[in-house]
Structures are given as structure tokens and as C-alpha cells.
Design an enzyme around this catalytic site. Sequence first.
Site, PDB file in Angstrom:
ATOM      1  N   TRP A  26       6.845  -0.062  -8.167  1.00 40.23           N
ATOM      2  CA  TRP A  26       8.002  -0.563  -7.438  1.00 40.23           C
ATOM      3  C   TRP A  26       9.213  -0.584  -8.375  1.00 40.23           C
ATOM      4  O   TRP A  26      10.265  -0.080  -8.044  1.00 40.23           O
ATOM      5  CB  TRP A  26       7.700  -1.968  -6.899  1.00 40.23           C
ATOM      6  CG  TRP A  26       8.808  -2.543  -6.066  1.00 40.23           C
ATOM      7  CD1 TRP A  26       9.080  -2.276  -4.754  1.00 40.23           C
ATOM      8  CD2 TRP A  26       9.795  -3.479  -6.497  1.00 40.23           C
ATOM      9  NE1 TRP A  26      10.175  -2.983  -4.338  1.00 40.23           N
ATOM     10  CE2 TRP A  26      10.638  -3.739  -5.387  1.00 40.23           C
ATOM     11  CE3 TRP A  26      10.066  -4.134  -7.707  1.00 40.23           C
ATOM     12  CZ2 TRP A  26      11.711  -4.615  -5.443  1.00 40.23           C
ATOM     13  CZ3 TRP A  26      11.141  -5.007  -7.779  1.00 40.23           C
ATOM     14  CH2 TRP A  26      11.948  -5.250  -6.651  1.00 40.23           C
ATOM     15  N   ALA A  46      -3.179  -0.168  13.890  1.00 36.43           N
ATOM     16  CA  ALA A  46      -4.390  -0.294  13.069  1.00 36.43           C
ATOM     17  C   ALA A  46      -5.380  -1.294  13.660  1.00 36.43           C
ATOM     18  O   ALA A  46      -6.387  -1.596  13.051  1.00 36.43           O
ATOM     19  CB  ALA A  46      -4.019  -0.674  11.646  1.00 36.43           C
ATOM     20  N   THR A  80       3.909   1.605  -1.019  1.00 37.90           N
ATOM     21  CA  THR A  80       4.585   1.717  -2.310  1.00 37.90           C
ATOM     22  C   THR A  80       3.646   2.292  -3.364  1.00 37.90           C
ATOM     23  O   THR A  80       4.018   3.181  -4.137  1.00 37.90           O
ATOM     24  CB  THR A  80       5.111   0.324  -2.736  1.00 37.90           C
ATOM     25  OG1 THR A  80       5.934  -0.177  -1.678  1.00 37.90           O
ATOM     26  CG2 THR A  80       5.909   0.388  -4.017  1.00 37.90           C
ATOM     27  N   LYS A 116       0.836  -1.222   0.000  1.00 38.63           N
ATOM     28  CA  LYS A 116       0.000   0.000   0.000  1.00 38.63           C
ATOM     29  C   LYS A 116       0.864   1.263   0.000  1.00 38.63           C
ATOM     30  O   LYS A 116       0.578   2.204  -0.734  1.00 38.63           O
ATOM     31  CB  LYS A 116      -0.875   0.040   1.273  1.00 38.63           C
ATOM     32  CG  LYS A 116      -2.189  -0.649   1.192  1.00 38.63           C
ATOM     33  CD  LYS A 116      -3.117  -0.224   2.314  1.00 38.63           C
ATOM     34  CE  LYS A 116      -2.482  -0.182   3.679  1.00 38.63           C
ATOM     35  NZ  LYS A 116      -2.234  -1.485   4.278  1.00 38.63           N
ATOM     36  N   ARG A 127       1.869   7.339   7.045  1.00 32.94           N
ATOM     37  CA  ARG A 127       2.124   7.120   8.469  1.00 32.94           C
ATOM     38  C   ARG A 127       3.625   7.118   8.741  1.00 32.94           C
ATOM     39  O   ARG A 127       4.426   6.814   7.859  1.00 32.94           O
ATOM     40  CB  ARG A 127       1.527   5.766   8.891  1.00 32.94           C
ATOM     41  CG  ARG A 127       0.021   5.791   8.982  1.00 32.94           C
ATOM     42  CD  ARG A 127      -0.516   4.403   9.198  1.00 32.94           C
ATOM     43  NE  ARG A 127      -0.222   3.563   8.034  1.00 32.94           N
ATOM     44  CZ  ARG A 127      -0.287   2.241   8.033  1.00 32.94           C
ATOM     45  NH1 ARG A 127      -0.617   1.594   9.132  1.00 32.94           N
ATOM     46  NH2 ARG A 127      -0.029   1.554   6.944  1.00 32.94           N
ATOM     47  N   LYS A 153      13.532  -7.220   9.070  1.00 37.07           N
ATOM     48  CA  LYS A 153      13.903  -6.333   7.978  1.00 37.07           C
ATOM     49  C   LYS A 153      12.623  -5.929   7.239  1.00 37.07           C
ATOM     50  O   LYS A 153      11.659  -6.670   7.200  1.00 37.07           O
ATOM     51  CB  LYS A 153      14.851  -7.051   7.030  1.00 37.07           C
ATOM     52  CG  LYS A 153      16.154  -7.369   7.734  1.00 37.07           C
ATOM     53  CD  LYS A 153      17.205  -7.819   6.768  1.00 37.07           C
ATOM     54  CE  LYS A 153      18.383  -8.372   7.549  1.00 37.07           C
ATOM     55  NZ  LYS A 153      19.539  -8.622   6.710  1.00 37.07           N
ATOM     56  N   PHE A 195       3.989  -7.903  -8.973  1.00 41.60           N
ATOM     57  CA  PHE A 195       5.194  -8.557  -8.471  1.00 41.60           C
ATOM     58  C   PHE A 195       5.822  -9.326  -9.622  1.00 41.60           C
ATOM     59  O   PHE A 195       5.125  -9.758 -10.546  1.00 41.60           O
ATOM     60  CB  PHE A 195       4.837  -9.500  -7.319  1.00 41.60           C
ATOM     61  CG  PHE A 195       4.647  -8.772  -6.015  1.00 41.60           C
ATOM     62  CD1 PHE A 195       3.533  -7.958  -5.821  1.00 41.60           C
ATOM     63  CD2 PHE A 195       5.578  -8.872  -4.993  1.00 41.60           C
ATOM     64  CE1 PHE A 195       3.355  -7.270  -4.628  1.00 41.60           C
ATOM     65  CE2 PHE A 195       5.409  -8.189  -3.801  1.00 41.60           C
ATOM     66  CZ  PHE A 195       4.298  -7.390  -3.618  1.00 41.60           C
ATOM     67  N   PHE A 247      -3.541  -2.007   7.206  1.00 39.72           N
ATOM     68  CA  PHE A 247      -4.137  -3.320   6.927  1.00 39.72           C
ATOM     69  C   PHE A 247      -5.076  -3.266   5.707  1.00 39.72           C
ATOM     70  O   PHE A 247      -4.857  -2.472   4.797  1.00 39.72           O
ATOM     71  CB  PHE A 247      -4.864  -3.856   8.164  1.00 39.72           C
ATOM     72  CG  PHE A 247      -3.966  -4.107   9.354  1.00 39.72           C
ATOM     73  CD1 PHE A 247      -2.642  -4.518   9.199  1.00 39.72           C
ATOM     74  CD2 PHE A 247      -4.445  -3.955  10.643  1.00 39.72           C
ATOM     75  CE1 PHE A 247      -1.821  -4.773  10.300  1.00 39.72           C
ATOM     76  CE2 PHE A 247      -3.628  -4.197  11.752  1.00 39.72           C
ATOM     77  CZ  PHE A 247      -2.323  -4.601  11.576  1.00 39.72           C
TER      78      PHE A 247
END
Lengths: 557, 557
Positions: free
Chosen positions: A411, A275, A75, A73, A96, A107, A383, A303
Site C-alpha cells: 500500500w 460472493a 491491494t 486483498k 473483479r 467511499k 497498516f 470475502f
Amino acid sequence: MRVPSDIEIAQQAEMLKITEIAEKLGIEEHEVEPYGHYKGKLSLDILHRRKEDKDGKVILVTAVNPTPAGEGKSTVTVGLGQALNKVGKKAVVALREPSLGPTMGMKGGACGGGYSQVVPMEDINLHFTGDIHAITTAHNALTALVDNHIHRGNELGLDVRKLTWKRVMDMNDRSLRQVVAGLGGPLQGVPHETGFDITVASELMAVLCLADSINDLRNRIRKIVIGYTYEDLPVTVKDLGVEGALTLLLKDALKPNLVQTLENTPALIHGGPFANIAHGCNSVLATKMASKLGDYVVTEAGFGADLGAEKFLNIKTRAGNIKPALVVVVATIRALKMHGGVPKDNLKEENTEALQKGLANLEKHIESIHSFGLPHVVAINRFSHDTPAEIEILKEFCHSRDIQVELADVWESGGEGGKKLAEKVLNEIEKPSNFSPLYSLDLPVEQKINNIATAVYGADGVNFSSGAAAQLKKIKEHGWDNLPVCMAKTQYSLSDDPAQFGRPQNFRITVRELRVSAGAGFIVALTGNVMTMPGLPKRPGALDMDVNDEGGAVGLF
Amino acid sequence: MRVPSDIEIAQQAEMLKITEIAEKLGIEEHEVEPYGHYKGKLSLDILHRRKEDKDGKVILVTAVNPTPAGEGKSTVTVGLGQALNKVGKKAVVALREPSLGPTMGMKGGACGGGYSQVVPMEDINLHFTGDIHAITTAHNALTALVDNHIHRGNELGLDVRKLTWKRVMDMNDRSLRQVVAGLGGPLQGVPHETGFDITVASELMAVLCLADSINDLRNRIRKIVIGYTYEDLPVTVKDLGVEGALTLLLKDALKPNLVQTLENTPALIHGGPFANIAHGCNSVLATKMASKLGDYVVTEAGFGADLGAEKFLNIKTRAGNIKPALVVVVATIRALKMHGGVPKDNLKEENTEALQKGLANLEKHIESIHSFGLPHVVAINRFSHDTPAEIEILKEFCHSRDIQVELADVWESGGEGGKKLAEKVLNEIEKPSNFSPLYSLDLPVEQKINNIATAVYGADGVNFSSGAAAQLKKIKEHGWDNLPVCMAKTQYSLSDDPAQFGRPQNFRITVRELRVSAGAGFIVALTGNVMTMPGLPKRPGALDMDVNDEGGAVGLF
């Protein structure tokens, strides 16, 4: 082509000085306080000066129920902001603020990824401008003042067994979940059971994010319940008389932070409440300020749409008088396959059958957004392992239902990869919208919960545990019945059972406990166990971190 | 004439932008990171760029054994810095960074007072540039990593009863002195007794203040002892492998902070370790940087000369290779009357007899400074209730012993009131000095303690408790015997008994415990009880604090 790691990309960003970013937004020199060369805090005077100006349009980015890795989200939010600028619009991103604690463990940052990131990501992921440290300090100052009050005679008659105000730390530290404090005899306070939450779970974080001025901040702090008397009457910060001191500790943290994306799109990063037990959105002030600074604001909520978007639309819009214009629902092929029954280790393999099945999850979220009266666009966050057949199935599903859909390649390609999505958003956002929250505040709390469960989750109804039923009664007695509801529910399912993927049917939600966040201004309804202090993994990320010879971060992500 | 309150004076200061202050010091634009318009962090590159330049002369400000209210060392330090500039010299002030926690309890800041203050005092006394928050975070990250290690199998074999690394919070919170953590069953860590110190008591604060580079910081962190195994062998941060992560969390906190005084004299405010269990001086890096930026550096050390100055001269000078040029000993009529036997409620009344008696305290401190081979000047920090007769007695005492003495009227008159003191300092500082620390590092720890006790306190010798004697043995075994010693002793007396005023005779010091701060690089010798987590008073200052309509602090001081 290998995309370099997030930190490699971020460290090579060609940032503009924050004073330049501010200037381009029409912010006057005295209205931005630089924190280093690439971060700044914005004065609330900007809102006052631009009071009469038209507000930019607010675009909310949400998602299907996510996999544990998240669906990108942030990104997409950053990428869409960049893309809107690329097609000639003045857009500002509002995100946020990440919590430092978890970075020591896992990570993975909270600044977007690939070529759609906010920078300087090292700073943002570490101490940033100190907002979360200020909240930690204010929270624990209140606890120390409460304990000192009890230690010195307890005039307010607080029952140490019924203290609701615990302590916080911005750290993943499971040993602090349950502690006994005040040990060591009469000079060391009064022994009591207590514990620590992670700072972002502090009610003060929610308060900071919902306040629309310093005065509103003070008023909300005043209402915070710190515990109950032996007679079960609530005791508030006002009773203790320290709302001014806590406001003082938070006065700079209340100012939104200005940074930029990799493509120099302005970004306000401010506030990051949990959240589940809180509402999971960046601050009202940042969103409002962004809408005074840009013609379009791209913002996100935590979320999936059943949690973050529902709370954005039912809680945040009311607190800040914010009118959202459009919702982007991020869908990923991997999450939809998970909703179709694929185990999480096999999500990289093509599985069109599971995908077809999992689409029901997306369908339900779209129906919910629709019921809020808002236009919407589905963004497929691509992706590398998504197959053309899979993407085609998702697109076809949307087309057949007249749902706007577009691939987002942000991305790998930054704003350029989001231009089509931006065009679609710009097209849809001009369509008439008819936004209203889902429920009236006049309804009893149980009815509000029922409305959310049936309309947003697709449940048949809500069961209340006997404890929750008793708490409902108290809520009415103490005059908190007109507050909105903040649902604490698993993010993995539309139901309250994390193992129920897709679009569960024929189920009820069980509310086991209700908590009052009178300062934030909502009633938290807890379904299942909610973790408010995470732990560190077997091999913490901290083991790989360091500072390199140029003073930059190593091993952060 | 009524002198306005400190905060009234501070809020009316005509500050220069921090970029201007930096420019006047020859700092290049990229070497200063602004934090707001009036605070900045300085790059360590400055030290590198100016490596070959001559160092400015370091003037250390210390005091007689203080009253509980303090004798105005910071005020004299700031005032002298201003005065040196007024008489045409290029002087830079280097001070300790105040801790936020205590401000919630007691009124009274740590930024000097009257017309000799550093500004913006609101910011400096609250979150400032976040250094102390960074130390809190790094300290507690280490604790969480230690607990997680034990929780997940305890490969290093740590004995949970022998953990020496506790937690910290920048707050006065007595309830946290002794806690039991890790309760709640096998998912919530391993139960153990622990506690919280106030952040400035963290060994990481001492480490930060003694490190002279990022690499030295990492090396010192690596050596910190976190606890002992069942076989009583020390376990260090290096064994856990997280020195890089802690260095990363502290990389910005290591950079000295630049602010200014009310008269725009540059001031570096950086680091503030406890002056009992730690060495009580601002950072080595700030002092070194100040001496590259100014021809004169005026800096201070905590408590009286028996604690702060002793540690500055025996510990800090060695860690930073700093050559002090002169010591200013602040004396007040009220403290000397206290040393002459006047109860603290009667200190405002003239009492020449008690004053005469109390001068012995000053005399001993002057002897000690002399034994370090340093020129010295006594500064009388004037208070409004001091009488001419009292001041005359103090002056006469000094004159009769060839001790340089001058009245400092810097609280009421700023730099103007310190010009005579400045002239005297400039005169004395040209005299040949022959500084060397009091003891060689090769001596055994007990011998070092004995040297300090006899030469600085005037004791006849040192008793070691049986526990301390056993710890001395361990210190030798583990190879820590060549570290300097950091004495934790009451600040109110030259002896280890806070009720012994003046210049006690025929006494011995009792060391009841020794602690190893292997990262900071010293052995702490504790005499009497040392409080490392303060509590709040019956009526905390927080009750009067607020934010005014202009966004400024109310009730801070």
C-alpha cells in the site's frame, strides 16, 4: 510521510497506452479493442491462438474473515503482481470488476489502494467498458420478455406467484427490494409481486464469469430457470427461446478487459459476481487468458477463505479447468485482533493478548487451504498503526507452525514493498502441490454442504429447515443434484453467526433455503438473511462528487 | 436487383479505422478516444481549439407526417451526407443515437437503411459507447438518492404523492409503467406509487442534448424538479445537492460519438431524446462540433416537421446558438397517399387521386418552414413500389408552387443516388435566409402554445383543460414562464387527433396537462395520451436474435 489519497495517486499515474501494454503481452493489434486510450477489450481468439502454449501459474489471494472495512486483498493482489514484475517475472493481475451502484453510497473503491492500484481507477469504478450495464440490460430484457409472455396469453403456464427471475439495477436502492408491478389495468401487464437485486447479484453475472466461450455462455443462459408452472415444473430460458438475444446482448461483455497497475503491470479486470449468493471471483475467461499471457497470474476471490477461496477451488476451477498453484492468505493485525474480541472502534490500539487469541481464525483457514492440497503463504498486509510487537507475534505464530509468512508493504511502497513476499511465493510455488476440490459432484447436495461446513468452517454438522429439506427433494427430482454448492453465509465468521469471531467450536450451520442457479451451474445454500439490494447511507458519498475543470473526478474516493 | 438486407450490407461495409476518419477531419490524436476500432468519443476541447473557425452550414432534414413505418429521414440524412461528399464537399452527418430497448421488440434499426447507413450498425443499435446506459444510471441514482432522503427523515419535506422524478430503463417493459415501491416495512424505504419510463424519455437525456459544456450540464441538472413539498413548492436537484455526482456519471456521455457511413462519410451520433415529451434532436454539442469539422452538416429531427423541425427551430437553435441554413423535407408517395385517405395496408398500390389529395399535408409543412425564414428542398425518398405517374404528380405539385424538389434514391444507390439532391441543396443554400424562431420567449406559455398551434398545425386555437389552466398559473408563480414550449402531440396528424390525415381544417388543439422540464429548459404541453414506456409485441424480435460463429449479430434487422 503522508501517503496521498488513492485518487490523488491514481490521477498522477504515468500510464502506458493500452496498445503498448497489449503489445508487451504479445497480443496482436486486431486482438485488442481500445476503449479510450487506457482500457481495452481482448478478443477470445487469443485463447485459441495460444491453445498449445503452456499456462502460467495461478496464485489465488484470499484472506482471514474480514472486518467490515476489508483486509486489502485487492491491494495485495495488485502489489504482488507489481512485485513479481519487479523481481523479473512476467506476471499478470486478474481482478473483479467493481459495481458502480455502491460508489454513490460509500467511499472506498475496488481497485486496490495506495501505491498498489489498477488504473484508470475513475473509469474502472464508474462505467468502465460497460460490462455491468450489459448484464443489467440482458437481465431486464429477459424479465420484460417473461412478463410479455404472460401478458400475451401465458402459453407456458407460468405461475406469476412463482416467478424466480426478478429485475436488477446497478444501484443501491432499498425502495426497489419489494415492489408490485403490472398495475394499471389489462393494458399494463399482469400485476405481480417482484423486486430488484443489485446487478452483480444477477445469475447472468455468475453465468458470464463461469462461461468459457460464446457457446458455453449461450448454453448456460438456456438453462436459467425463470419460474415455475402451476404444476411446479421449472420453466427455463430455453422454453422462452430467447437465449440467442441474451447472448447477443452479452457478446462484448464476455471479452476480458485489459488495464494496468500504477507500475504498468498488465491487469485483467472482468466480472464481479456477489460472493454470497454467487461465487465471488473474476471471470474464468480472464483468469485463463491471464495464464496464457503471463508466467504468473495473481487473482483474488471475495470475502475470507471460507467463502471466496472455497468457491474458487470448488466451483471456478471446475468450470474453467483451472489448476491453482498456490494460495496467499492475507492477514491483518486489525482483523486478527477483532477475532480476539476487540470491538471495531478499538482496532488501532495495540492489543497483543487479543491478537494471540484471534490467531485461531488464521489457523483454521490455513488448515482448510492445506486440505485442498495447495502450498500457501501468509501475507501480512501492514497498516500504519500495527506495532512491531504485534507483527512479531503473528510472524512467530507462523514460524512455529512452519507456515510461510511475509510482510507486504504494498500500500505504501507498491511493488517494491512486496518483493520479499514475491520471493517467498516464487520459492513455495515450485513445491509439489496436489490440488483437488473438496467434494465429488456425485455426492448429494446435502452431503456437499456438510463437507464444506465441517471441513472449511469447522462445524459439527448442518441443519436444514423444513423448507430447505423440501427443496432438496425438488432438486433431486429436477436433476440438479450433481451441481456444486454455492454457500451464502456471513463473511464475518467461520460460522453462520456474524457475532462469532475467531475459530468457533461446537456449532452447526443452518441452511434455511436452497435456490437453483441452473445457468451458472450451482445450488445456492442460504444461511441467515442475505441482502441482494443494498441501501444508501444517511450521508451518501454522492454529495461530495463532481467533475473538475480538467474533466477529472472529484470526491470519488 | 435484390438489395440485400440492412444488416447484410452493414456487415460487408469497408470501414476505415475511426482514427483515420478523425484524422481526415483534422482532429488531433488526443482528441479522439477510440471505443473499439470503429467508434470514438470526441473531446470537447475540439470546440475550444476551433472556436474562431467558421461554422459549417447546418442542413436540417425533416418530413411530412409519417406513416407508422417512418419515411426514411435517417436514410435521406445519411444519403445526402454521402452525396455531398461525392460531389466534392466536406460534409458531416449528425444523427440521433438509437435506444436499445425497442430493438428487443420490433425489427427495424435507427441507422438509416439500404446503402445509406451508419456503421458499425450492430454496435450503434446495441450498447454503442454506453451513453444511454450512463443516462439510465444517473437517472436512477437520483431516484435512489431522493428515496433515501425521504427514508432517512425527509428534511426537505417532499410529499411522496407528488414525486415527479420516477425511474427509467432502456427496455420496452409495460409491467413497469405503474408500480408500488418501498414495500416490506420500515427498513425497505417508504411505500409510494411510481413507475418507469424508457430511458430516452428521461429529462436527463434532454438535458444532455441541450447542454453546451460540462458546466452547462451541471447547471441544467441543478434545476431539475424532483417533486413538490406538502406546501406545493418545487424541490430541485440543487436542494438535494447531488448535481456534481450526476454530472460525474454523465461526463463521458456528454462527448459526441464519431462513426462513419457505408461510404466513410464522418457521422456524429449523439443523444436521442423522445420527440414528444422532449425535443427529438441529436445533441447540441454534436451539431456544433459537426459544424466545426465539416463545411456542411446534415442533421435530422424526430417525426414530422410539425414536431421535430418545430422543436429544432424553436428549442435547439436557442440552446445551442445554432443557425440553420436550409431544411430538407422528406416526402414519400406512401405517406402522401395515406394523407389522401388510403388505409395503411393498401399503400403499395398506385393511387394518383389519393396522392393528389394528400399533397395538402406537404403543402402545410412547406408553409411552416417558410414562416421560419428558411430555404427548403423537398426530397422524394423513393420506394420500389412508387410509380412514375405518382412521382410525376408530386414533382409537378412542387414545380407549380416554385418549391424545389428532387428524387432521392439513396436507399438503393447510396450517395450516388443523392447527387442531384445534393446539387439542388448546394444551390438553394446560397440563397439568402432570414431565420428566426417562431415566438419570443417573453410571451406567456399559453401564447407560445397558441402560436405553434396556429402557425405550424393550422389550428384555430388552443383549449386548456382545467388542470392545465391551474398548471399555467403555477408555472408563472415559479418563474418558469419564459421557457420555450415542447409540444407532446401525435406524430400522425397535424392536429392532436391521430386519425385526421392530410391538412385538417377548423380544429382546435386541447392541452390536457403541462409538465415542467426545468433542467432541459422547456415546458411540456401534453395533448392526448403520451406513452413514455412502450411494450413488446406478441412475437418479439428477440426470438430471432443470436450471435454467429464469427461473433456477429444475427436477426438484428
